[in-house]
Write an enzyme that holds these catalytic residues in place. Structure first.
Site, mmCIF file in Angstrom:
data_model
loop_
_atom_site.group_PDB
_atom_site.id
_atom_site.type_symbol
_atom_site.label_atom_id
_atom_site.label_comp_id
_atom_site.label_asym_id
_atom_site.label_seq_id
_atom_site.Cartn_x
_atom_site.Cartn_y
_atom_site.Cartn_z
ATOM 1 N N GLU A 37 25.769 62.456 122.522
ATOM 2 C CA GLU A 37 25.398 63.307 121.906
ATOM 3 C C GLU A 37 26.957 63.333 121.153
ATOM 4 O O GLU A 37 27.821 63.785 122.881
ATOM 5 C CB GLU A 37 25.219 65.344 122.071
ATOM 6 C CG GLU A 37 26.120 66.023 121.238
ATOM 7 C CD GLU A 37 25.507 67.028 121.729
ATOM 8 O OE1 GLU A 37 24.042 67.790 121.747
ATOM 9 O OE2 GLU A 37 26.583 68.440 121.642
ATOM 10 N N GLU A 46 34.433 71.882 119.385
ATOM 11 C CA GLU A 46 33.543 72.930 119.684
ATOM 12 C C GLU A 46 34.417 74.038 120.692
ATOM 13 O O GLU A 46 35.583 74.211 120.834
ATOM 14 C CB GLU A 46 32.373 72.792 120.300
ATOM 15 C CG GLU A 46 31.165 72.060 120.262
ATOM 16 C CD GLU A 46 30.273 71.918 121.499
ATOM 17 O OE1 GLU A 46 29.477 72.746 121.388
ATOM 18 O OE2 GLU A 46 30.404 71.462 122.754
#
Length: 500
Positions: A380, A385
């Site tokens: 990933e 974020e």
């Protein structure tokens, strides 16, 4: 025979001595009315021309009018300090002075100043006459005559908002470089009429494929008047040939930073210049509301404009406080899976994040066909974020079988910024041997391929992009959810993927 040889040699020496030696600047920057803004020179002055030459611009644009007594002068507006140029004699204009002491330049004086150098092109704009079409054609003819008289045919390119003027230049000078400015003529018609370029406001080029089509027809593409970094970078990414700008210094700085300047080529992009739902050719949706493996609280909808819409150049992903299948919030998670999948390259996303405790916006990527098994074995990539209870930070992270947050070994790093008040560019550069993370072109994390196989480096397969905003969850909801923040929106200006 000997005489012929001597004559030929003398002719060669003479020609070599007097031939023009040009070294035109090879960049995309055309100074609009000269380079005037930074040093407060008058626009369309010889001082602003000289500054454009000093900066190394490809070209310096200037505007031509004709006085009542047929003198060609340089000025942008039809009036010069209260005098309507076409209705007064030249001597009346000489009663006025520019802010730096210059008188209004004649075309002859301007061209002679430009002739002193051989690096910057002179971009001559013939202004449409306010009196008559016939007078405008006369101005066009006189401009050409003056260019010939001064001897600057090689220096000069031509532009105009009047299509007949443009065609007249080509009728007299078939080899001239001529571009049209107004915007209503198709690239195909420009080509048919033998114009060499198109010079439209940059907004025209945001129609899908406009620049590519013009290039396929052999036309050069110039954009006016472009004065901000995002616009400049959009045009550079889409391979525009020239940028006409009031900010040549800024444009040169952006040229240095542009991905294309260091060998990246745009592979795929969404500039969000349409309106309505995200383009179906680029995006589909992850749908549902069962926590998404993180105990998240939202339901992701499909093709619901309340949660995902494109408006005024932005993709808006909005979290709404409403009930949906046992969830109390709705949002959107859009994905490029099976529409654009890629391995290696530079991913660049310009976005402004929503503020509020409990929000969890993300820009990230997952493998399209997991080569090494389910998460986290196939990897990933979290390009960006953010969790709302840390309002001054964003994070970049990778997850693999060996490095992941379940076993507290994930590799990541935070950057201190304010993500709410301005757009920032979140990017990765993904190579075979490493992955570098950036915020606004500042590298803050590098994850290297150790060569120990997929448990540490599963990043040798196709991934797809994901844009979403979650509510709550194991990380985003760690400090609870502020119920007063809804609706809340992440704005995405563009997504671009480059490859070498």
């Amino acid at each position: 025979m000997k005489r012929v040889f001597i004559f030929t040699l003398m002719l060669f020496i003479f020609t070599a001595t007097f031939a023009q030696k040009f070294n035109w600047n090879k960049n995309q920057v055309i100074a609009h009315r000269g380079a005037w803004k930074k040093n407060n020179f008058p626009q369309n002055s010889i001082a602003s021309l000289n500054e454009a030459v000093k900066l190394g611009c490809y070209g310096s644009e200037f505007d031509v009018w004709m006085t009542a007594d047929n003198v060609l002068v340089i000025n942008h507006d039809p009036e010069f300090q209260g005098l309507t140029i076409e209705k007064v004699k030249y001597e009346e204009l000489l009663t006025k002075t520019m802010s730096n002491g210059e008188k209004i330049p004649t075309l002859e004086a301007y061209l002679k100043a430009g002739k002193k150098q051989k690096t910057t092109k002179l971009i001559l704009e013939i202004k449409p006459s306010l009196i008559s079409k016939e007078r405008g054609i006369d101005v066009t003819n006189k401009c050409i005559e003056m260019v010939k008289k001064v001897g600057v045919l090689d220096w000069t390119e031509y532009i105009s908002f009047d299509y007949d003027y443009s065609k007249r230049v080509l009728a007299v000078l078939p080899k001239a470089k001529v571009a049209y400015l107004r915007g209503e003529i198709s690239a195909e018609q420009l080509k048919a009429d033998k114009l060499t370029g198109v010079d439209y406001h940059y907004s025209f080029y945001q129609k899908d494929g406009w620049i590519e089509n013009a290039h396929q027809l052999g036309l050069s593409v110039n954009a006016w008047t472009v004065n901000t970094a995002p616009e400049i970078q959009w045009l550079l990414a889409h391979k525009v040939d020239f940028i006409t700008t009031n900010e040549p210094e800024l444009t040169f700085e952006e040229l240095k930073k542009a991905p294309v300047a260091i060998g990246w080529k745009l592979k795929w992009a969404d500039e969000f210049d349409d309106a309505g739902l995200p383009l179906n050719k680029n995006w589909s949706y992850d749908v549902g509301g069962k926590g998404w493996g993180n105990n998240e609280l939202q339901y992701y909808t499909a093709a619901d404009s309340a949660n995902a819409n494109v408006k005024k150049g932005n993709l808006n992903i909005t979290i709404v406080k409403e009930d949906k299948e046992n969830n109390h919030y709705t949002s959107a998670r859009i994905i490029s899976k099976n529409k654009f999948d890629f391995k290696y390259g530079r991913v660049e996303v310009r976005a402004m994040l929503p503020a509020g405790r409990g929000l969890w916006p993300a820009i990230w990527a997952l493998p399209t066909v997991p080569k090494y098994g389910g998460w986290p074995k196939s990897g990933e990539i979290d390009i960006m974020e953010h969790v709302g209870y840390e309002p001054d930070s964003v994070y970049g992270t990778v997850h693999t079988e060996k490095f992941n947050h379940i076993i507290h070994t994930q590799v990541g790093k935070g950057v201190k910024i304010n993500p709410y008040k301005a757009y920032h560019i979140y990017a990765i550069e993904w190579y075979e041997d490493r992955m570098d993370f950036f915020v606004d072109d500042e590298k803050y994390l590098s994850f290297k391929n150790t060569g120990k196989g997929s448990p540490e480096w599963p990043f040798d397969q196709n991934f797809h992009l994901i844009l979403n905003v979650a509510v709550g969850g194991g990380w985003g909801g760690k400090m609870g959810v502020d119920e007063t923040i809804f609706p809340a929106t992440m704005k995405v200006d563009y997504v671009r993927v480059y490859q070498k």
